[in-house]
Design a protein around this motif. Sequence first.
Motif, PDB file in Angstrom:
ATOM      1  N   ASP A  95       0.851  -1.184   0.000  1.00 59.48           N
ATOM      2  CA  ASP A  95       0.000   0.000   0.000  1.00 59.48           C
ATOM      3  C   ASP A  95       0.889   1.237   0.000  1.00 59.48           C
ATOM      4  OD1 ASP A  95      -1.757   2.104   0.493  1.00 59.48           O
ATOM      5  OD2 ASP A  95      -3.077   0.851   1.731  1.00 59.48           O
ATOM      6  N   PRO A  96       0.911   1.993  -1.089  1.00 64.81           N
ATOM      7  CA  PRO A  96       1.820   3.140  -1.165  1.00 64.81           C
ATOM      8  C   PRO A  96       1.462   4.263  -0.198  1.00 64.81           C
ATOM      9  CG  PRO A  96       0.297   3.151  -3.018  1.00 64.81           C
ATOM     10  CD  PRO A  96       0.090   1.850  -2.295  1.00 64.81           C
ATOM     11  N   ALA A  97       0.263   4.190   0.411  1.00 64.84           N
ATOM     12  CA  ALA A  97      -0.118   5.236   1.366  1.00 64.84           C
ATOM     13  C   ALA A  97       0.778   5.213   2.588  1.00 64.84           C
ATOM     14  CB  ALA A  97      -1.582   5.049   1.772  1.00 64.84           C
ATOM     15  N   TYR A  98       1.328   4.062   2.927  1.00 66.60           N
ATOM     16  CA  TYR A  98       2.184   3.982   4.115  1.00 66.60           C
ATOM     17  C   TYR A  98       3.288   2.935   3.983  1.00 66.60           C
ATOM     18  CZ  TYR A  98      -1.104   0.168   5.089  1.00 66.60           C
ATOM     19  OH  TYR A  98      -1.889  -0.948   5.001  1.00 66.60           O
ATOM     20  N   GLN A  99       3.473   2.348   2.797  1.00 71.70           N
ATOM     21  CA  GLN A  99       4.484   1.305   2.639  1.00 71.70           C
ATOM     22  C   GLN A  99       5.372   1.585   1.426  1.00 71.70           C
ATOM     23  OE1 GLN A  99       1.976  -2.229   2.430  1.00 71.70           O
ATOM     24  NE2 GLN A  99       2.602  -2.825   4.503  1.00 71.70           N
ATOM     25  N   SER A 100       6.570   1.052   1.489  1.00 72.65           N
ATOM     26  CA  SER A 100       7.489   1.051   0.348  1.00 72.65           C
ATOM     27  C   SER A 100       8.082  -0.342   0.233  1.00 72.65           C
ATOM     28  CB  SER A 100       8.596   2.092   0.532  1.00 72.65           C
ATOM     29  OG  SER A 100       9.361   1.802   1.692  1.00 72.65           O
ATOM     30  N   ALA A 101       8.611  -0.660  -0.957  1.00 74.01           N
ATOM     31  CA  ALA A 101       9.136  -2.010  -1.184  1.00 74.01           C
ATOM     32  C   ALA A 101      10.484  -1.947  -1.878  1.00 74.01           C
ATOM     33  CB  ALA A 101       8.148  -2.822  -2.014  1.00 74.01           C
ATOM     34  N   VAL A 102      11.376  -2.899  -1.546  1.00 77.87           N
ATOM     35  CA  VAL A 102      12.668  -3.044  -2.226  1.00 77.87           C
ATOM     36  C   VAL A 102      12.944  -4.524  -2.447  1.00 77.87           C
ATOM     37  CG1 VAL A 102      13.671  -0.912  -1.311  1.00 77.87           C
ATOM     38  CG2 VAL A 102      13.952  -3.067  -0.040  1.00 77.87           C
ATOM     39  N   PHE A 103      13.647  -4.835  -3.528  1.00 77.68           N
ATOM     40  CA  PHE A 103      14.151  -6.189  -3.754  1.00 77.68           C
ATOM     41  C   PHE A 103      15.551  -6.303  -3.165  1.00 77.68           C
ATOM     42  CE2 PHE A 103      10.999  -6.485  -7.226  1.00 77.68           C
ATOM     43  CZ  PHE A 103      10.506  -7.752  -6.985  1.00 77.68           C
ATOM     44  N   HIS A 104      15.914  -7.492  -2.743  1.00 81.67           N
ATOM     45  CA  HIS A 104      17.275  -7.760  -2.269  1.00 81.67           C
ATOM     46  C   HIS A 104      18.036  -8.650  -3.250  1.00 81.67           C
ATOM     47  CE1 HIS A 104      16.218  -5.775   1.387  1.00 81.67           C
ATOM     48  NE2 HIS A 104      15.253  -6.635   1.656  1.00 81.67           N
ATOM     49  N   PHE A 105      17.357  -9.620  -3.814  1.00 85.48           N
ATOM     50  CA  PHE A 105      17.976 -10.421  -4.868  1.00 85.48           C
ATOM     51  C   PHE A 105      16.879 -11.234  -5.562  1.00 85.48           C
ATOM     52  CE2 PHE A 105      18.442 -12.896  -0.933  1.00 85.48           C
ATOM     53  CZ  PHE A 105      17.808 -14.094  -1.266  1.00 85.48           C
ATOM     54  N   VAL A 106      17.128 -11.531  -6.803  1.00 81.19           N
ATOM     55  CA  VAL A 106      16.305 -12.452  -7.592  1.00 81.19           C
ATOM     56  C   VAL A 106      17.284 -13.253  -8.445  1.00 81.19           C
ATOM     57  CG1 VAL A 106      14.492 -12.742  -9.307  1.00 81.19           C
ATOM     58  CG2 VAL A 106      14.378 -10.813  -7.701  1.00 81.19           C
ATOM     59  N   HIS A 107      17.463 -14.495  -8.139  1.00 84.00           N
ATOM     60  CA  HIS A 107      18.380 -15.292  -8.940  1.00 84.00           C
ATOM     61  C   HIS A 107      17.860 -16.715  -9.129  1.00 84.00           C
ATOM     62  CE1 HIS A 107      20.308 -15.483  -4.753  1.00 84.00           C
ATOM     63  NE2 HIS A 107      19.736 -16.655  -4.934  1.00 84.00           N
ATOM     64  N   VAL A 108      18.433 -17.374 -10.105  1.00 79.09           N
ATOM     65  CA  VAL A 108      18.081 -18.746 -10.442  1.00 79.09           C
ATOM     66  C   VAL A 108      19.321 -19.609 -10.277  1.00 79.09           C
ATOM     67  CG1 VAL A 108      17.423 -20.309 -12.309  1.00 79.09           C
ATOM     68  CG2 VAL A 108      16.195 -18.165 -11.998  1.00 79.09           C
ATOM     69  N   ILE A 109      19.169 -20.693  -9.539  1.00 79.62           N
ATOM     70  CA  ILE A 109      20.267 -21.643  -9.351  1.00 79.62           C
ATOM     71  C   ILE A 109      20.025 -22.790 -10.316  1.00 79.62           C
ATOM     72  CG2 ILE A 109      21.402 -23.201  -7.738  1.00 79.62           C
ATOM     73  CD1 ILE A 109      20.417 -21.306  -5.501  1.00 79.62           C
ATOM     74  N   ARG A 110      20.953 -22.938 -11.256  1.00 79.47           N
ATOM     75  CA  ARG A 110      20.840 -23.984 -12.279  1.00 79.47           C
ATOM     76  C   ARG A 110      22.120 -24.815 -12.215  1.00 79.47           C
ATOM     77  NH1 ARG A 110      19.472 -21.389 -17.606  1.00 79.47           N
ATOM     78  NH2 ARG A 110      17.437 -21.220 -16.571  1.00 79.47           N
ATOM     79  N   GLY A 111      22.011 -25.961 -11.542  1.00 78.74           N
ATOM     80  CA  GLY A 111      23.212 -26.764 -11.311  1.00 78.74           C
ATOM     81  C   GLY A 111      24.122 -26.033 -10.340  1.00 78.74           C
ATOM     82  N   LYS A 112      25.357 -25.721 -10.797  1.00 76.98           N
ATOM     83  CA  LYS A 112      26.311 -25.002  -9.952  1.00 76.98           C
ATOM     84  C   LYS A 112      26.321 -23.505 -10.248  1.00 76.98           C
ATOM     85  CE  LYS A 112      29.403 -28.947  -9.328  1.00 76.98           C
ATOM     86  NZ  LYS A 112      30.806 -29.465  -9.468  1.00 76.98           N
ATOM     87  N   GLU A 113      25.483 -23.094 -11.194  1.00 78.54           N
ATOM     88  CA  GLU A 113      25.439 -21.680 -11.562  1.00 78.54           C
ATOM     89  C   GLU A 113      24.392 -20.928 -10.734  1.00 78.54           C
ATOM     90  OE1 GLU A 113      26.112 -20.588 -15.968  1.00 78.54           O
ATOM     91  OE2 GLU A 113      24.935 -22.453 -15.988  1.00 78.54           O
ATOM     92  N   LYS A 114      24.670 -19.658 -10.459  1.00 76.47           N
ATOM     93  CA  LYS A 114      23.692 -18.767  -9.836  1.00 76.47           C
ATOM     94  C   LYS A 114      23.505 -17.582 -10.774  1.00 76.47           C
ATOM     95  CE  LYS A 114      23.563 -18.048  -5.387  1.00 76.47           C
ATOM     96  NZ  LYS A 114      23.843 -17.542  -4.006  1.00 76.47           N
TER      97      LYS A 114
END
Length: 871
Positions: A95-114
Amino acid sequence: MRNNFILFFIFLFLGFSKAEAANAPKLAKTPAWASQLELPLSISVNERKIVDGYYYLISSSQMNVATEEIYVNYAIKVQNKAGIQNTSEISINYDPAYQSAVFHFVHVIRGKEKLNKYNQKEVKVIQREDNLESKIYDGSLTAHLSLADIRVGDIIEYAYTIKGRNPVFKGKFFTSLDMAYSAPVSLIYNKIVAPTNRKLNYKTIGEGSFKPNISSNNGFTSYEWQVNCNNPLDAEENVPSHYNPYPFIDVTEYNSWEEVVNWAIPLYNENKPLAKKLKDKTSELTKDKLAVEEQIVAVFRFIQNEVRYMGFEVGVNSHKPHSPNLVFENRFGDCKDKAYLFCSMLKEIGVKAYPNLVNTYFKANVKNELPSPWHFNHVTVCVELNGNSFYLDPTGSHQGGTLRTIQYPDYGYTLLIKPGTKGLTSIKNSNALKRTTLKEIFTYKSLTAPVELVVTTRYEGVDADDARYRFETNSEADIEKEYIDYYTNLYKTVNIIGNINTKDDLENNVFATYERYDLPDILITETGQKKLQIFPDALLGNINIPKTTKRKYPYKLVSPYEYIQQIIIKHPGDWFTVKERKNINNSCFGYFFNSQNGEEPNSFELVYGFKTLKEEVSVEEMNGYTKDLEEVKKYNLFEVTIPDATTLTTPESRSSAVMAVIALVVASLCAFFANKLYSYDERPHYPNYGNPIGGWLLLSAIGLILAPILNIIAFYKADYFNISILDFISNPLAPIYNPLMAAFLLFEMIFFIVIISFQILILILFTQRRSTVPKFVVLCYILLLGLGFWEIVFLNLFVPNPTDNPMVKQAYYTLGGTAISAIIWIPYYLKSVRVKETFVTTYYMENELTDETLNLPEREESSNDKGSEGN
């Protein structure tokens, strides 16, 4: 209507403009207070329970009370192609009237890769208004990120933080933490960090018991709950809403319900005078109503029906109502707005009323939860008048009844927003009513003419409210189509005659409808036979048999619920119908079925009734409940095989004439043998006495007089001449073909004639004090007892459901009465001295023959015999 659309598009435009102007959630460092979790790859899950092609490795929610932050962390394993579709979208709501949002990470782990999957440019912020269909506008935003190149076997892990709490709660903290799901999760981790001086109360609600790991450091206390959900809870159909099998941790800073009340009271105390227009409207609504109760109902109906439901729940208005003056001016508001307006208008006429908070989903289960505003989702009103409390819901519409009968759901418990309230209040509704009575009259004229169907439906209580609303909010054409489709599904071709008429008794809350139809194709043909099939589907169609009786949780019932369906079939011929009665009762519902001749000639009626007795079926009751419902479903079709056309058009059937002839022959034979028995003599015990009838014989005389009269009445009511016995015996196509039952009825008619003739003969002989009376009376009782035993044995062998059949019950009742009489009078007539001294007259004595001619001995008197009645 036009203004509504304009208003809608204005808000929609403003919402999108605001969303586009807002910066998308950026990337930020993970909060230092939040715990970083390792992927629980070593923890296996029950793959048989995986749905939608994926499962959670991590489901984590961590909260900081002081900073008003919620850190969320998810890790999802994609199992198959369906999982790719269902996991490639990430959404954050805030709710933008009293809240804000941030991401910290979005990743995909595929085998040994991130692989990093966060792209600021790909994040779209939209205003979706998920509650728009419910007429609720809350201003919330959704940050949406679509992930590219997701493959089977990938692990998608992301984290974000939402900062800010609704200021309406004045900084008080409360929440709930889920501890189980319907799908497998390798790790469920919940954490709350709070200043040590802020006491948190917590409790497990639902199945299980989860204790936190508590630690303190640098003036902060951490509460951690950790569990795996490898074997999730199985979802079951129809679980009562107030019974939540999924456990959660209830957390709150509130120490009592009184604190919640004290928080809520200022929200409904604007301290502004009502506008003149609002005062004038209140006066207008109540000026012609002398009784206060009528004034309350008038204001209530105005708010229900003329103030439409629509809520702008942005920011603090999620819980704080808008001004009554504004709600009245706009003529719209949500539940709290309408409740506040109602209370304010009642205050204007001197009536005390208070908002009260309820939970429409969990209902009575709220009593098990800790105090907080979290547990309520609806506001209604409690009106206090003359020491009584009346609960009303201004959010509803089209409700009928008086102040004392207006229907109010059984929410179980409520929190009354009134100074001095210290706890929840029980609101068990004693006048709850949900009843429909349906009467269908099928008029069957011939094999070729359409069957006419007339339907009258009477709705009461909640059903009346629902029916009134349906007719108010739908077009006549749509309702007519709905009704025609219903009967077409049952009886093929249906032609409606005229319009569907309605009658509304608002004060008594009764709504009635009247319909007429032609059914040209109602008859069906099977194996060369014409059959009329009637479906009591209006009642039994609403009754669902559970798919399985093996449950862990209770089964929800609609309660209160009462439905009565009466079906009357009028026909031109003299059809035979089975009189049957069936009652099925258990702790959950009561059901009855009755089939009998109708009040009008050539008609019969079926009556079905079903009533729920409580709101749910316990696990222990499921087997019996389901078994009884399956028995009820057996009555979902009533079928009659139609006789041929000549039988239908002939008022007196061929069988009736045969029955009359048989009765006449039997009566003639009875008269012949009665004459023979009349001249039969028994040697009297004491021929020289001939006492008058007295003592107990007077009582016996009354019985002997009543016996033939009662049997003649019973013979008439049995209506033997209107039953098609010959058709039963000779025609397998006749209705309810059963030659054994026909033979039984024929024998019963013959016995009736014989016993009535015999009882009349006994009565004649009794008045003449004939010597044969004792023997004939004993013989009559023996015949009656023998017939009674034979009748019961036969009926128990050949009648369906003999324990519930009224014919069988009547047979037992008759045999019992006969047995009692026989026990009394047979010994009396065999042993009584009074009987021996009274019945001494013989046929020969009546014809002036002397004792000497008969050579009858005289009785030797003894002093002990004089005046004796004997045994």
